[in-house]
Scaffold this motif. Structure first.
Motif, mmCIF file in Angstrom:
data_model
loop_
_atom_site.group_PDB
_atom_site.id
_atom_site.type_symbol
_atom_site.label_atom_id
_atom_site.label_comp_id
_atom_site.label_asym_id
_atom_site.label_seq_id
_atom_site.Cartn_x
_atom_site.Cartn_y
_atom_site.Cartn_z
ATOM 1 N N ALA A 87 0.818 -1.208 0.000
ATOM 2 C CA ALA A 87 0.000 0.000 0.000
ATOM 3 C C ALA A 87 0.853 1.260 0.000
ATOM 4 O O ALA A 87 0.590 2.206 -0.746
ATOM 5 C CB ALA A 87 -0.943 -0.002 1.199
ATOM 6 N N SER A 88 1.900 1.284 0.815
ATOM 7 C CA SER A 88 2.754 2.469 0.869
ATOM 8 C C SER A 88 3.528 2.635 -0.439
ATOM 9 O O SER A 88 3.717 3.741 -0.928
ATOM 10 C CB SER A 88 3.727 2.369 2.046
ATOM 11 O OG SER A 88 4.545 1.219 1.932
ATOM 12 N N GLY A 89 3.961 1.517 -1.029
ATOM 13 C CA GLY A 89 4.676 1.592 -2.299
ATOM 14 C C GLY A 89 3.796 2.109 -3.407
ATOM 15 O O GLY A 89 4.195 2.935 -4.223
ATOM 16 N N LEU A 90 2.550 1.654 -3.455
ATOM 17 C CA LEU A 90 1.616 2.105 -4.481
ATOM 18 C C LEU A 90 1.297 3.581 -4.293
ATOM 19 O O LEU A 90 1.232 4.344 -5.250
ATOM 20 C CB LEU A 90 0.327 1.279 -4.435
ATOM 21 C CG LEU A 90 -0.717 1.581 -5.506
ATOM 22 C CD1 LEU A 90 -0.166 1.257 -6.886
ATOM 23 C CD2 LEU A 90 -1.993 0.810 -5.266
ATOM 24 N N GLY A 91 1.097 3.979 -3.053
ATOM 25 C CA GLY A 91 0.743 5.361 -2.779
ATOM 26 C C GLY A 91 1.827 6.340 -3.192
ATOM 27 O O GLY A 91 1.551 7.442 -3.625
ATOM 28 N N LYS A 92 3.082 5.925 -3.070
ATOM 29 C CA LYS A 92 4.189 6.834 -3.357
ATOM 30 C C LYS A 92 4.494 6.957 -4.846
ATOM 31 O O LYS A 92 4.827 8.025 -5.333
ATOM 32 C CB LYS A 92 5.455 6.360 -2.625
ATOM 33 C CG LYS A 92 5.390 6.529 -1.115
ATOM 34 C CD LYS A 92 6.663 5.991 -0.483
ATOM 35 C CE LYS A 92 6.624 6.123 1.043
ATOM 36 N NZ LYS A 92 7.824 5.563 1.675
ATOM 37 N N MET A 93 4.413 5.853 -5.556
ATOM 38 C CA MET A 93 4.966 5.849 -6.912
ATOM 39 C C MET A 93 3.982 5.539 -8.030
ATOM 40 O O MET A 93 4.187 5.955 -9.163
ATOM 41 C CB MET A 93 6.109 4.824 -6.991
ATOM 42 C CG MET A 93 7.290 5.160 -6.099
ATOM 43 S SD MET A 93 8.606 3.921 -6.259
ATOM 44 C CE MET A 93 7.909 2.624 -5.227
ATOM 45 N N ALA A 94 2.952 4.772 -7.760
ATOM 46 C CA ALA A 94 2.170 4.188 -8.842
ATOM 47 C C ALA A 94 0.781 4.801 -8.986
ATOM 48 O O ALA A 94 0.235 5.378 -8.053
ATOM 49 C CB ALA A 94 2.035 2.685 -8.621
ATOM 50 N N ALA A 95 0.233 4.636 -10.183
ATOM 51 C CA ALA A 95 -1.149 5.047 -10.431
ATOM 52 C C ALA A 95 -2.107 3.895 -10.196
ATOM 53 O O ALA A 95 -3.254 4.102 -9.826
ATOM 54 C CB ALA A 95 -1.284 5.551 -11.867
ATOM 55 N N GLY A 96 -1.632 2.665 -10.441
ATOM 56 C CA GLY A 96 -2.507 1.511 -10.299
ATOM 57 C C GLY A 96 -1.738 0.216 -10.307
ATOM 58 O O GLY A 96 -0.500 0.210 -10.301
ATOM 59 N N ASP A 97 -2.471 -0.896 -10.315
ATOM 60 C CA ASP A 97 -1.816 -2.210 -10.320
ATOM 61 C C ASP A 97 -2.683 -3.243 -11.023
ATOM 62 O O ASP A 97 -3.910 -3.130 -11.072
ATOM 63 C CB ASP A 97 -1.508 -2.666 -8.894
ATOM 64 C CG ASP A 97 -2.758 -3.022 -8.113
ATOM 65 O OD1 ASP A 97 -3.034 -4.224 -7.956
ATOM 66 O OD2 ASP A 97 -3.476 -2.116 -7.654
ATOM 67 N N ILE A 98 -2.023 -4.244 -11.571
ATOM 68 C CA ILE A 98 -2.646 -5.448 -12.109
ATOM 69 C C ILE A 98 -1.939 -6.629 -11.473
ATOM 70 O O ILE A 98 -0.698 -6.668 -11.438
ATOM 71 C CB ILE A 98 -2.529 -5.524 -13.641
ATOM 72 C CG1 ILE A 98 -3.386 -4.434 -14.303
ATOM 73 C CG2 ILE A 98 -2.949 -6.896 -14.157
ATOM 74 C CD1 ILE A 98 -3.200 -4.337 -15.808
#
Length: 321
Positions: free
Chosen positions: A236-247
């Motif tokens: 969650a922290s990694g997605l919040g910092k760098m990414a727009a989304g995930d698959i």
């Protein structure tokens, strides 16, 4: 018997002519070249399916044009943009998504097809609306990712979705991946991968014909299902910092660049593996998902998209900013 896309289009056209343009049934019969007695039956069926509620859903024409725009703009094989009530609930949007997706998914399932599924609420809703039918022979359904470490509702698990879809196909064999998706350490991941059942499922991934998956978004991280899947992980922290989304729990930027998060150990199909599958169908809805869906489209991971018209509007808007 499920309604085909052409059938739905005819029901919408008849409803618009009757309720919006005030043509009588004789006039509609002349316009559509359908017997007058059939018009009455079509109007009743349109109400039953929810096309006609208090008013007629007139976004269909716009949705069809939006589908063509997405196919051109993102080089998609199919963009199924579903008319929806922009004031309706998220559940209503997912129900409509499932109704329209049914015919499209049936068209992809041929004899000897191997289908891979991910987890999530959108995918679960589509599978739940999938109509049981007589199918070609030898269908295999497998999960693309392990299960949650948190208390994600059971109907949204990949294994659960796999078995529900397989139960609706006359000659289908489902498989389970009985392992968490996100693992605390590489050592534990390696140990789990040594399990013969896990090895069996993973060995089948290169032979997939169709992959169907949800698309996560940074803006949807407040969703309870999302929180439960990633509970007690650093994702969650990694997605919040760098990414727009995930698959498949693997993140990407708004520009579609795949991000490598080395501290996260995943038991799931890699995005490089996913890219080799011929049909890669992303399913997602909700304006909060727009940024994640746009990143997924730009990544080239999605060959076919199923979403709602209101979501597509938001994606188009932010793509032009």
């Amino acid at each position: 018997m499920r309604p085909s896309a052409d059938k739905i289009n005819s029901l919408i056209k008849a409803s618009e002519l009757y309720y919006l343009h005030h043509l009588n049934q004789n006039q509609i019969s002349d316009v559509m070249h359908v017997h007058r007695t059939e018009i009455s039956r079509m109007l009743k069926e349109a109400k039953k399916l929810g096309i006609v509620k208090i008013s007629v859903d007139t976004t269909f024409g716009s949705a069809k044009n939006m589908s063509k725009f997405f196919e051109r703009a993102f080089d998609l094989k199919t963009a199924l943009v579903v008319p929806d009530d922009q004031a309706g609930s998220y559940k209503e949007s997912l129900d409509t998504l499932g109704l329209y997706a049914d015919s499209f998914l049936h068209s992809l399932i041929k004899s000897n097809t191997t289908i891979g599924l991910s987890w999530g609420q959108s995918l679960a809703a589509v599978v739940d609306k999938f109509q049981q039918d007589v199918f070609p022979k030898n269908i295999t359904v497998i999960p693309l990712i392990g299960g949650p470490r948190g208390s994600l509702p059971a109907p949204y698990h990949a294994n659960s979705i796999v078995h529900r879809l397989a139960s609706k196909i006359t000659d289908a064999i489902p498989y389970s991946l009985d392992t968490p998706a996100l693992i605390k350490s590489k050592e534990l991941k390696d140990e789990l991968l040594d399990n013969p059942n896990v090895e069996k499922v993973i060995s089948m991934w290169p032979d997939l014909d169709v992959a169907i998956f949800g698309i996560g978004s940074r803006e949807s991280s407040g969703n309870k299902s999302w929180q439960q899947f990633y509970k007690e992980t650093s994702f969650a922290s990694g997605l919040g910092k760098m990414a727009a989304g995930d698959i498949l729990s693997q993140p990407f930027t708004a520009e579609g660049k795949i991000l490598k998060l080395p501290e996260i150990n995943i038991i799931g199909m890699s995005l490089d593996q996913l890219r080799k599958i011929d049909r890669r169908i992303g399913i997602a809805a909700g304006k909060q998902k727009a940024g994640g869906i746009l990143g997924a489209l730009r990544s080239g991971l999605v060959t076919d998209l199923i979403t709602t018209y209101s979501t597509a509007l938001e994606i188009k808007s932010i793509s032009q900013m």
